[in-house]
Design a protein around this motif. Structure first.
Motif, PDB file in Angstrom:
ATOM      1  N   SER A  33      50.452  33.091  36.230  1.00 40.51           N
ATOM      2  CA  SER A  33      49.353  33.101  35.250  1.00 40.51           C
ATOM      3  C   SER A  33      48.238  32.125  35.614  1.00 40.51           C
ATOM      4  CB  SER A  33      49.870  32.895  33.824  1.00 40.51           C
ATOM      5  OG  SER A  33      50.872  31.948  33.777  1.00 40.51           O
ATOM      6  N   ASN A  41      49.686  34.922  29.784  1.00 38.78           N
ATOM      7  CA  ASN A  41      49.593  35.928  30.853  1.00 38.78           C
ATOM      8  C   ASN A  41      48.214  36.577  30.839  1.00 38.78           C
ATOM      9  OD1 ASN A  41      52.136  35.600  31.739  1.00 38.78           O
ATOM     10  ND2 ASN A  41      52.885  37.597  31.057  1.00 38.78           N
ATOM     11  N   HIS A  42      47.792  37.060  31.972  1.00 43.32           N
ATOM     12  CA  HIS A  42      46.533  37.815  32.002  1.00 43.32           C
ATOM     13  C   HIS A  42      46.710  39.115  31.227  1.00 43.32           C
ATOM     14  CE1 HIS A  42      45.887  35.236  35.579  1.00 43.32           C
ATOM     15  NE2 HIS A  42      44.670  35.225  35.090  1.00 43.32           N
TER      16      HIS A  42
END
Ligand SMILES: [Zn+2]
Length: 385
Positions: free
Chosen positions: A37, A218-219
């Motif tokens: 991340s 997280n993306h």
């Protein structure tokens, strides 16, 4: 590393920048989140911003003396601490294999910097691979902590701030931790500790209680899809599939794409080469080998021979009606279905041996073009038998 080069995380970037502009930089911060991340990238960009001599509203300038050094992780007021075999950042003793013989005197910093510059989202396994570590468990030990303390007693060289980044602080050995707890609690003025982990639960409570938490999420899938379609020649649909496979992990995405591009190229080359071996028209073969030799280095030739071994294995599986071929794409499956007619239990050993030998010759510095031509003629005679 500038903030603009880190995918997504707009909210955290803004928060971090605000702490600088509002003069409330917390002296010890723990960046935690799932692998891939971008915690390390954010910490480095933050430190670079703090030390930048010409801060912009939303990013470091990227070109001042300080930024240039930060981009290479080579700023004298930046101290990087990370797990190593035996736990010393200073020497390479304890490393098995070829690495130990390499450039004596070089230390792990170079490896760490190289890895970060090539992929700022790397994980602990990539670090193990880089160091060629097999069974050892790298740690951050007492000596590392002693180094941190003794460096803190020095004056800063160039910046107002001294920054200590401890990557994978969960690997800090519990017996070593007391050494830095006091410093984390009452650091010298203008000293900043940025700690990083992907395993929050393994970080010592005594560390957690002394740091401010920065949770790195997280993306999002949208961020990653747009990253992939901008950076690589992938359609939106392909990108979505890759994001899903990677579990929104940017490190995995980079590997999935870069390995698959490599495999596609190897497949194309192998198919073309096999047509030439079948005939064989020697001048045409020589011309083809000359052509690939222009862009292929030794490593590529070695990958090609390894790929050849993989093709032989797939052909045997195909002949045995094995279902493990389902993940091949149509073109590959089509090729394997045709080529497997020439591979059988009698010739596969001889063929594999030739690929293995070619690999060894390249390792021993033989001329790649000669090895390749020799292999082509041998493959011709084996499959035509
Ligand atoms: Zn700058």
């Amino acid at each position: 590393m500038q903030f603009k080069n880190i995918i997504g995380h707009q909210k955290i970037k803004k928060q971090l920048i605000n702490t600088v502009n509002e003069n409330r930089i917390s002296h010890a911060q723990l960046f935690f989140g799932q692998e891939g991340s971008g915690e390390l990238a954010l910490a480095v960009a933050y430190a670079q911003y703090i030390c930048c001599e010409n801060k912009q509203e939303d990013d470091s300038c990227g070109v001042c003396n300080s930024c240039v050094k930060y981009e290479k992780l080579a700023h004298p007021d930046l101290q990087l601490v990370f797990p190593t075999p035996g736990g010393s950042n200073k020497t390479k003793t304890g490393i098995k294999g070829n690495k130990a013989k390499d450039n004596a005197g070089a230390n792990y910093y170079t490896d760490f910097r190289d890895l970060f510059i090539s992929n700022p989202y790397f994980n602990i396994d990539d670090w193990h691979d880089k160091l060629e570590i097999k069974n050892e468990q790298p740690i951050i030990n007492k000596d590392d902590c002693k180094d941190i303390i003794s460096n803190l007693n020095l004056k800063t060289y160039e910046s107002e701030y001294r920054v200590v980044i401890i990557w994978m602080v969960d690997k800090l050995h519990y017996a070593a931790a007391p050494k830095i707890l006091k410093t984390l609690e009452e650091p010298s003025e203008k000293t900043l500790f940025l700690l990083i982990t992907n395993n929050y639960d393994d970080v010592l409570n005594t560390i957690i209680s002394r740091t401010q938490m920065i949770k790195v999420l997280n993306h999002t899938s949208e961020e990653l899809v747009s990253y992939i379609t901008n950076k690589y020649t992938k359609s939106e649909q392909e990108a979505k599939k890759i994001v899903k496979l990677s579990n929104n992990n940017i490190n995995k995405i980079i590997k999935l794409i870069e390995n698959s591009e490599d495999t596609e190229e190897l497949f194309e080359s192998f198919r073309n080469w096999m047509r030439l071996c079948w005939k064989p028209n020697v001048p045409e073969l020589v011309e083809w080998i000359d052509e690939i030799g222009k862009s292929w280095g030794r490593e590529k030739f070695k990958s090609f021979f390894e790929y050849g071994l993989e093709i032989i294995r797939l052909c045997l599986l195909y002949n045995n009606k094995n279902n493990n071929l389902l993940n091949l794409d149509n073109e590959e499956l089509d090729f394997i279905s045709k080529f497997s007619a020439f591979i059988n239990e009698h010739n596969n050993i001889a063929l594999s041996e030739e690929f293995n030998n070619s690999y060894t010759y390249i390792e021993r510095n033989a001329s790649a073009k000669i090895v390749m031509l020799d292999l082509s003629l041998k493959v011709h005679s084996i499959i035509k038998k």
